[in-house]
Design a protein around this motif. Sequence first.
Motif, short mmCIF file in Angstrom:
data_model
loop_
_atom_site.label_atom_id
_atom_site.label_comp_id
_atom_site.label_asym_id
_atom_site.label_seq_id
_atom_site.Cartn_x
_atom_site.Cartn_y
_atom_site.Cartn_z
N ILE A 1 0.84 -1.21 0.00
CA ILE A 1 0.00 0.00 0.00
C ILE A 1 0.87 1.25 0.00
CG2 ILE A 1 -1.67 1.34 1.35
CD1 ILE A 1 -2.88 -1.29 2.29
N ALA A 2 1.89 1.25 0.87
CA ALA A 2 2.77 2.42 0.95
C ALA A 2 3.55 2.63 -0.34
CB ALA A 2 3.73 2.26 2.13
N THR A 3 3.94 1.52 -0.99
CA THR A 3 4.73 1.63 -2.21
C THR A 3 3.88 2.03 -3.40
OG1 THR A 3 6.26 -0.06 -1.40
CG2 THR A 3 6.28 0.39 -3.75
N MET A 4 2.74 1.38 -3.57
CA MET A 4 1.93 1.58 -4.77
C MET A 4 0.94 2.73 -4.65
SD MET A 4 1.26 -2.38 -5.78
CE MET A 4 2.65 -3.51 -5.97
N ILE A 5 0.46 3.00 -3.46
CA ILE A 5 -0.49 4.10 -3.27
C ILE A 5 0.19 5.28 -2.59
CG2 ILE A 5 -2.73 4.76 -2.35
CD1 ILE A 5 -2.87 2.60 -4.48
N ILE B 1 13.39 17.43 -0.49
CA ILE B 1 13.65 16.00 -0.65
C ILE B 1 13.49 15.26 0.67
CG2 ILE B 1 15.45 14.31 -1.18
CD1 ILE B 1 16.53 16.33 -3.25
N GLY B 2 14.02 15.85 1.76
CA GLY B 2 13.87 15.23 3.08
C GLY B 2 12.42 15.12 3.49
N SER B 3 11.63 16.16 3.21
CA SER B 3 10.20 16.13 3.55
C SER B 3 9.47 15.04 2.76
CB SER B 3 9.58 17.50 3.26
OG SER B 3 10.21 18.51 4.02
N PHE B 4 9.89 14.85 1.52
CA PHE B 4 9.30 13.79 0.71
C PHE B 4 9.52 12.42 1.35
CE2 PHE B 4 10.43 10.45 -2.36
CZ PHE B 4 9.24 10.30 -3.05
N TYR B 5 10.75 12.14 1.78
CA TYR B 5 11.03 10.84 2.40
C TYR B 5 10.29 10.67 3.72
CZ TYR B 5 14.76 9.96 -0.98
OH TYR B 5 15.46 9.73 -2.13
N ILE B 6 10.19 11.74 4.49
CA ILE B 6 9.46 11.66 5.77
C ILE B 6 8.00 11.35 5.52
CG2 ILE B 6 8.66 13.01 7.75
CD1 ILE B 6 11.34 14.51 7.64
N PHE B 7 7.41 12.02 4.54
CA PHE B 7 5.99 11.77 4.25
C PHE B 7 5.79 10.36 3.71
CE2 PHE B 7 2.14 11.76 1.75
CZ PHE B 7 1.26 12.48 2.55
N TRP B 8 6.69 9.91 2.85
CA TRP B 8 6.57 8.56 2.30
C TRP B 8 6.69 7.51 3.42
CZ3 TRP B 8 9.86 6.50 -2.42
CH2 TRP B 8 9.16 5.45 -3.02
N ALA B 9 7.60 7.75 4.36
CA ALA B 9 7.73 6.83 5.50
C ALA B 9 6.46 6.87 6.35
CB ALA B 9 8.94 7.22 6.35
N LEU C 1 3.82 4.46 5.19
CA LEU C 1 4.02 3.07 5.65
C LEU C 1 3.57 2.92 7.10
CD1 LEU C 1 5.05 0.20 5.31
CD2 LEU C 1 7.36 1.04 5.88
N TYR C 2 3.94 3.89 7.93
CA TYR C 2 3.55 3.84 9.34
C TYR C 2 2.03 3.84 9.48
CZ TYR C 2 2.29 5.69 13.92
OH TYR C 2 1.67 5.90 15.14
N TYR C 3 1.36 4.71 8.73
CA TYR C 3 -0.09 4.82 8.83
C TYR C 3 -0.77 3.56 8.28
CZ TYR C 3 -4.74 6.88 8.83
OH TYR C 3 -6.07 7.13 9.07
N SER C 4 -0.18 2.98 7.23
CA SER C 4 -0.73 1.75 6.67
C SER C 4 -0.69 0.61 7.68
CB SER C 4 0.04 1.34 5.41
OG SER C 4 -0.03 2.35 4.43
N ILE C 5 0.38 0.55 8.46
CA ILE C 5 0.50 -0.49 9.48
C ILE C 5 -0.42 -0.19 10.67
CG2 ILE C 5 2.09 -1.57 11.12
CD1 ILE C 5 4.32 -1.04 9.10
N TYR C 6 -0.50 1.09 11.04
CA TYR C 6 -1.29 1.49 12.21
C TYR C 6 -2.79 1.27 11.97
CZ TYR C 6 -3.61 4.66 15.49
OH TYR C 6 -4.46 5.20 16.43
N LYS C 7 -3.24 1.62 10.77
CA LYS C 7 -4.67 1.53 10.46
C LYS C 7 -4.97 0.16 9.86
CE LYS C 7 -8.52 4.09 10.26
NZ LYS C 7 -9.07 4.84 11.40
N LYS C 8 -5.89 -0.57 10.46
CA LYS C 8 -6.17 -1.92 10.01
C LYS C 8 -7.01 -1.96 8.74
CE LYS C 8 -5.88 -4.04 14.60
NZ LYS C 8 -6.57 -4.85 15.62
N ASP C 9 -7.91 -0.99 8.57
CA ASP C 9 -8.78 -0.98 7.39
C ASP C 9 -8.00 -0.45 6.19
OD1 ASP C 9 -10.76 -0.85 5.54
OD2 ASP C 9 -12.06 0.52 6.64
#
Length: 543
Positions: free
Chosen positions: A414-418, A446-454, A457-465
């Motif tokens: 989800i984090a990679t493709m969406i 560039i740093g802000s981009f990586y932080i948001f992209w990370a 992933l965190y939100y995808s794991i945190y949120k079950k739906d």
Amino acid sequence: MDFVFKKLDAKFTKSFFICLFTDVFTKGSLMNLSGKYLFYLRRAHTVIGLFGVFLFFIATYFGTITVFAPYINSWQNPSRHFTQIDNKTLNIDSAIYKALEKLGNPNDHIEIILPSFKDKALSIGQNLMQKIYINPYTNEILNTKNETNLITHFFNEVHEGENIAFVGRLLMGISSVCILFLTISGFYLRLAKRKSKNQKFWFKWHKNLSLVLFPYIFVFSITGSFMGFMLNTATPFAYIQTDGNQLNMRKLVGPIIFPKHKDMKKTEQTFDMLAYSKLLTKATKIYPNLKIEKIMLYRWFEKNAQIVFSGHLTDNRILTGNINRMKLILSGHDGSVIKKQELSKTHVINKFLSAFYILHFLPDEGLVIRLIYLVLGIVFALSLAFGFLIWVEKKALNNKHDTKHYNFISKLGIATMIGTMPASSFFICLYWLLPFDIYERDNLIIGSFYIFWAFTLYYSIYKKDALSVINLFMILNFVFLVLAILLHGFKTNFFIWDSFSQNLNDVFWVDFSFLIYGIFSLLFVLVSFKLKYHRSHKCSNES
């Protein structure tokens, strides 16, 4: 991903090749292989696909965006927001004189890039010195301070893996090799005509889309493999051939592919030069099928002055791409021909690489071909996503009571493709939100981009739906794109309606494309809400 690669143990590999060679030598055809071989081939297709899908999806997404780099560069650089004047020809003589005077009147290794769809401005510079850009319709020197083409340069780095030091390009190359295997194995599995038990939506469209895109996928995977894997693993060959003096293969083949112009001795005797416009006219008559893009000046105003015109042949763009440009060298003071490079006399490596890379880089193709590549890129990204969803759905059915084995990988998907969508839109939004003269602006974006992209992933794991996560990312994608369009208008005083009314076609169509992209993201959310409502309403009625 350890659990994935545990499947590739010695027993699995041994069984795979034993079954393969037994069937090939006994039955004599790859089309008559046993079901056991097909079982291992499908498993290899799944495991290798799971490794390569993430990296190649990233390469596909950002590569598809950078296909439109010439137009995005015009959009992201306010200096290129000038209107094209019909029937107005370039006064190349006064433009070059003005630029050279601004540069301090250099007379050697002067590079002149003529206006084209790649860059509407006339570019004049010397070696690594700062270039001067000129509006070809007014001869006005453009203010290009703090303009760096950051969006396209960074997205291209992510596409090539250059954003990961040392191993990034190699990883992208390995993923290309994986996709090459998946392309061939998938094509064979389709020809085997063995009915699969799983004929659901994901499987059907992954199979059909991949089959339709077979030539497209094959071209990009094999060129990506060469650039990312073969060149980056050629160090041992370079070391052996040079007795340990050189490790970089590019430095060995570079002088062969791109021979440098011979240095010319400085002379004290000066000569009057023919006007640049006359030399350009003379060059077009001598070499009529040469589309001139670049001009080089050597020892200008001296006795042995030379002017070099280079570009691609209009009747053979395939063999005269970026790696094999044709050249015409004239004398600066009388326009006599010093050397006319013919295609038949160029090195065979140049011809091969030019034809090899032209479908990947599209160096001289216009908007229509790039739009076709956009459609193909979107369809291929969907095919990759459908292939990943086949694995997710299968694991969900087989592990209803234990989701640990596949849950993280699905969230990573989800984090990679969406998640790349709002992350890239956030990058574009920040480009216009932050002042151009702020300290370390590029690194901050560039740093802000990586932080948001990370964070995705965190939100995808945190949120079950998973669906609510995807909907949120799509909404953010829409918001960031709309903000980017509005901020671009505020910063440049060219809103989307202004660029349309003033015929700033590049600027308008990039704004319009971002808006359409955002609207499609919003439509996805609305459709998913509608389907979720109907499903819940149907369940309530059944209960």
